[in-house]
Each structure stands twice: as structure tokens, then as C-alpha cells.
Design a protein around this motif. Structure first.
Motif, PDB file in Angstrom:
ATOM      1  N   ARG A 189      -5.595  32.429 -57.245  1.00  0.00           N
ATOM      2  CA  ARG A 189      -4.138  32.341 -57.312  1.00  0.00           C
ATOM      3  C   ARG A 189      -3.694  30.957 -57.784  1.00  0.00           C
ATOM      4  NH1 ARG A 189       0.472  34.852 -55.601  1.00  0.00           N
ATOM      5  NH2 ARG A 189       2.238  33.440 -55.306  1.00  0.00           N
ATOM      6  N   ASN A 190      -4.293  29.899 -57.212  1.00  0.00           N
ATOM      7  CA  ASN A 190      -3.924  28.549 -57.627  1.00  0.00           C
ATOM      8  C   ASN A 190      -4.248  28.311 -59.097  1.00  0.00           C
ATOM      9  OD1 ASN A 190      -2.881  27.831 -55.154  1.00  0.00           O
ATOM     10  ND2 ASN A 190      -4.694  26.711 -54.491  1.00  0.00           N
ATOM     11  N   ILE A 230      -1.515  30.007 -61.049  1.00  0.00           N
ATOM     12  CA  ILE A 230      -0.267  29.238 -60.945  1.00  0.00           C
ATOM     13  C   ILE A 230      -0.351  27.976 -61.800  1.00  0.00           C
ATOM     14  CG2 ILE A 230       1.123  27.843 -59.364  1.00  0.00           C
ATOM     15  CD1 ILE A 230       0.572  29.990 -57.232  1.00  0.00           C
ATOM     16  N   GLY A 231      -1.497  27.292 -61.754  1.00  0.00           N
ATOM     17  CA  GLY A 231      -1.670  26.105 -62.581  1.00  0.00           C
ATOM     18  C   GLY A 231      -1.541  26.416 -64.061  1.00  0.00           C
ATOM     19  N   THR A 273      -0.720  37.531 -61.123  1.00  0.00           N
ATOM     20  CA  THR A 273      -1.043  36.431 -60.218  1.00  0.00           C
ATOM     21  C   THR A 273      -1.718  36.994 -58.984  1.00  0.00           C
ATOM     22  OG1 THR A 273       0.918  35.236 -60.986  1.00  0.00           O
ATOM     23  CG2 THR A 273      -0.109  34.468 -58.953  1.00  0.00           C
ATOM     24  N   ASP A 309      -6.520  21.961 -57.478  1.00  0.00           N
ATOM     25  CA  ASP A 309      -6.943  23.007 -58.412  1.00  0.00           C
ATOM     26  C   ASP A 309      -5.792  23.477 -59.300  1.00  0.00           C
ATOM     27  OD1 ASP A 309      -5.823  24.078 -56.139  1.00  0.00           O
ATOM     28  OD2 ASP A 309      -7.337  25.635 -55.826  1.00  0.00           O
ATOM     29  N   ILE A 310      -4.547  23.358 -58.832  1.00  0.00           N
ATOM     30  CA  ILE A 310      -3.405  23.653 -59.700  1.00  0.00           C
ATOM     31  C   ILE A 310      -3.344  22.630 -60.828  1.00  0.00           C
ATOM     32  CG2 ILE A 310      -0.884  23.646 -59.818  1.00  0.00           C
ATOM     33  CD1 ILE A 310      -0.766  25.082 -57.218  1.00  0.00           C
ATOM     34  N   ASP A 311      -3.550  21.340 -60.485  1.00  0.00           N
ATOM     35  CA  ASP A 311      -3.562  20.293 -61.511  1.00  0.00           C
ATOM     36  C   ASP A 311      -4.632  20.555 -62.565  1.00  0.00           C
ATOM     37  OD1 ASP A 311      -1.598  19.044 -60.035  1.00  0.00           O
ATOM     38  OD2 ASP A 311      -2.913  17.491 -59.212  1.00  0.00           O
ATOM     39  N   GLU A 367       0.798  21.453 -53.576  1.00  0.00           N
ATOM     40  CA  GLU A 367       0.447  20.774 -54.819  1.00  0.00           C
ATOM     41  C   GLU A 367      -1.056  20.460 -54.841  1.00  0.00           C
ATOM     42  OE1 GLU A 367       4.812  18.570 -54.758  1.00  0.00           O
ATOM     43  OE2 GLU A 367       3.015  17.489 -54.174  1.00  0.00           O
ATOM     44  N   ALA A 403      -3.749  23.510 -64.805  1.00  0.00           N
ATOM     45  CA  ALA A 403      -2.683  23.145 -65.744  1.00  0.00           C
ATOM     46  C   ALA A 403      -3.248  22.303 -66.890  1.00  0.00           C
ATOM     47  CB  ALA A 403      -1.577  22.397 -65.019  1.00  0.00           C
ATOM     48  N   LEU A 430       4.432  18.686 -60.549  1.00  0.00           N
ATOM     49  CA  LEU A 430       4.180  19.958 -61.209  1.00  0.00           C
ATOM     50  C   LEU A 430       4.779  20.021 -62.602  1.00  0.00           C
ATOM     51  CD1 LEU A 430       4.733  22.386 -58.186  1.00  0.00           C
ATOM     52  CD2 LEU A 430       2.560  21.548 -59.107  1.00  0.00           C
TER      53      LEU A 430
END
Length: 383
Positions: free
Chosen positions: A79-80, A83-84, A72, A142-144, A139, A147, A115
Motif C-alpha cells: 500500500r505504501n 501511495i508513494g 491501492t 517507503d513512500i519516499d 510519512e 515516489a 509529500l
């Protein structure tokens, strides 16, 4: 009405969800909350029925589908994305068990932690609406997106080309410190919640000295992030304060505590009204607990993504933000001292507490959940 709550990846992400689940149950509805095995003590300890959907943890999901450990990145957009992808893999590990639960229990509505990316997919499979539940802390979009990319095979299997849209979103963050890019959402008052223990008088009464609570989150272990917590404790300990350290008991046992300090899995929701300052990593549950109780905060956001809400709360005069790259003893102790001595911080925290207090209670949101289900049933019957 049957409501399936799809919880997050750890106790810190579960606790904010629990009051709404309790309110729905108290209104006479059937409620089950799902989550990884690691979240079961937090859910069951609240009196909510729970189903474990995976033995994996978010840390396990650093290993990708090919069995390769993916580092990570420490900072930046990468990083995001990493994490996603991790949260997407956790959702993939949970999906089959959630689908089995939905097919057997047949929920009318899914309320999914922002999440917990399997929630919208199981709602689609079950043919029911879903509600997005967010703290609006760490939240970002870019994490969404990352994922969703990770879950592409599962979406294709379910006949989806993207994440289904929610019926509506819920936010726990007061409007004045909410991210400007966050989606439109119904406000919901945060009700502080934590694993309970038999209370002792010192927990709900204030002593003679200023009370300062230090935490680095519920996921600290003797082998993971222990040095972060140890460093915070050492930097705050020399002050003339009553020092409390909220951390798992096995971590507390390894700390070299100064005289008079108390450490362990403390009931932070009970302690918060008696605290003068909280020093922490800027995690969601403890941040919202401070806002709800009007407690000034010292943020040391060691994980990227946590500095944004910290900066907004600090800008409202309710906190101090310490750069984790410059977290010397003088910096952290100085920030604590400022919050204790300058009454403007307490006034700023009190203003945010009053704003939080005007947000609707969980019981007031239950009719909105009922309307979503009623509307869905009407549209289904009309077809």
C-alpha cells in the motif's frame, strides 16, 4: 529573500505549512506557495500568495503513466509503495509548472512539504537549497522511496540520481510522540489553521453539555469516504453530548443529523479550545490541532499508516485508539465516554499541550531559513 513553499495535495496537508509561510512574509520576505488547484482556496484564504501547478488531484494519480488504473492495496507494505507512486505522479504533473515559476520568479529557497516530491527537484533546477517540512504523521520512508522511483525519468532529465538532500528538516510533532525512525529535525510549534468563516458565539463558547467534534477529514465527498463519516456520526450521536461534525458543506447536507447537532466546514482551530473530545480518522492536521489545544482524541485510523502515531499518543494517556476492524457503536461510544469521564485523559492531553507549547514558534524559525540562504550565497560567491 524569496521563498517558494511547495505545498501538499489537499487542505489537510496545506494548513500545517501556512503559519511558517505567514511568518516568513511578516518578517519582510517575499513568499509564494504552490500546490494543486484543489489547494488554492486553503492557501488564498490564509492571505498567502499562491500559484496552481496542476489541475490533478492525488485521486487522479491512481492512473499510472500508461493510463492504467492501479488499485491501492488495503494493507501492508504494498500500500505504501502504491501511495508513494501516486505522490510521485502528482509531483511529475506539477514539475514543469514549478520549473517555469522558478525560472520566472527566481526563489532563493524552497520549503517543501514532505509529500510534495517536486519541491527538491525544482530547488535543484533553480540551484538553491531546500528545507523539508514534515508533520511526521503517515510519512514513512517507503513512500519516499516509491515516489523517487516513480520520478526517475524526471530526475534523469535534471541530471539527478536521487532526491537532493535538504539543508535541514522541520517537524511539527512533539518529540515524545515522534517516530523513532524519523530524521533529525528542528522542532516547530503547530499553529492550528483552517478555512475561516464569520464566527458565531456558539463557536467560541462552551455550552452546558460535553462538546464532541467528529471528523473524517477534508477530502470526504458525497461519493468518497462518506460512509466512514456517516458511521462515526451514527455511533457517537446517541451520547448525551453537543455534537459537531467538521466536514465539507456538500457532505454535511447529506447527513441525517440528530437534533441539536451542527455540521459543515467548521473553523476547527476556533472550536478546538471549547471541545472536550474529538473523534476522527487520525489525520495529521486535526491530530496536531488536538495536541496544541490539549483535547483528548478518539482515533479510528481507517487508512493504514495512521495507526502508528495514534498508538504513540494513546500510550501517553491522551487518547484512545479504536481498531477500524472493530469499530462498533459500543466501541466508539465507550471510548468517548471513557475520555469524558476519566480525568487522566485530559491530564495526558494537557501534558502534550505543554510540550507542544515549548516548541519554537514559526517566527523563531525564520532566522534559520535566512541563515541557509546566507550560507548558500557565501559558498556560491566563493566559487
Amino acid at each position: 529573500m524569496k521563498i517558494l513553499f511547495v505545498g501538499g495535495n489537499g487542505a489537510g496537508t496545506i494548513f500545517p505549512d501556512i503559519p511558517l509561510a505567514q511568518a516568513a512574509r511578516n518578517a519582510g520576505h517575499e513568499v509564494i506557495m504552490s500546490g494543486p488547484e484543489v489547494t488554492m482556496p486553503a492557501i488564498l484564504g490564509s492571505g498567502v500568495s499562491a500559484v496552481s501547478v496542476t489541475g490533478r488531484t492525488i485521486q487522479d494519480c491512481r492512473v499510472n503513466r500508461e493510463g492504467v488504473l492501479v488499485p491501492t492495496p488495503p494493507r501492508g507494505p504494498e500500500r505504501n509503495i502504491a501511495i508513494g507512486r501516486m505522490f510521485g505522479r502528482l509531483a511529475a504533473h506539477s514539475l514543469d509548472a514549478l520549473i517555469d515559476l522558478a525560472e520566472r520568479w527566481r526563489p532563493d529557497l524552497v520549503v517543501s512539504n514532505v509529500l510534495a516530491y517536486a519541491g527538491p527537484l525544482v530547488a535543484h533546477h533553480a540551484g538553491v537549497p531546500w528545507v523539508r517540512f514534515a508533520t511526521d504523521i503517515a510519512e514513512p520512508l517507503d513512500i519516499d522511496l516509491a515516489a523517487a522511483a516513480e520520478l526517475a525519468p524526471e530526475m534523469e532529465r535534471l541530471g539527478l540520481h536521487g532526491t537532493p538532500a535538504p539543508a535541514f528538516s522541520v517537524t511539527l510533532m512533539p518529540e515524545s510522540v515522534r517516530p523513532p525512525t524519523a530524521p533529525v529535525a528542528l522542532p516547530l510549534r503547530h499553529i492550528p489553521c483552517s478555512t475561516q468563516s464569520s464566527l458565531e458565539p456558539w463557536m467560541y463558547t462552551r455550552g452546558d453539555r460535553p462538546r464532541v467534534l467528529v471528523s473524517a477529514g477534508s477530502r470526504v465527498t458525497p461519493d468518497d469516504d462518506f460512509d466512514l463519516l456517516k458511521g462515526l456520526v451514527e455511533k457517537v450521536a446517541p451520547l448525551d453530548i453537543e455534537l459537531l461534525i467538521a466536514t465539507p458543506d456538500d457532505v454535511a447536507a447529506r447527513l441525517d443529523l440528530p437534533a441539536g447537532a451542527r455540521a459543515g466546514w467548521l473553523p476547527v482551530d476556533v472550536l478546538a479550545p471549547t471541545c472536550d473530545v474529538m473523534v476522527h480518522h487520525a489525520g495529521g492536521n486535526i491530530t496536531l490541532t488536538c495536541l496544541a489545544n490539549g483535547v483528548p482524541q478518539v482515533f479510528v485510523p481507517y487508512l493504514p499508516g495512521l495507526e502508528e502515531h495514534s498508538a504513540r499518543i494513546a500510550a501517553r494517556g491522551a487518547a484512545r485508539l479504536v481498531d477500524p476492524e472493530n469499530d462498533s457503536a459500543a466501541d466508539i461510544a465507550g471510548a468517548v465516554r471513557d475520555l469524558l469521564e476519566d480525568p487522566s485523559y485530559r491530564a495526558g492531553a494537557r501534558r502534550l499541550r505543554e510540550e507542544t507549547g515549548r516548541m519554537p514558534l514559526p517566527a523563531q524559525l525564520v532566522p534559520d531559513l535566512e541563515r541557509v540562504v546566507a550560507t548558500h550565497r557565501e559558498s556560491t560567491d566563493a566559487k
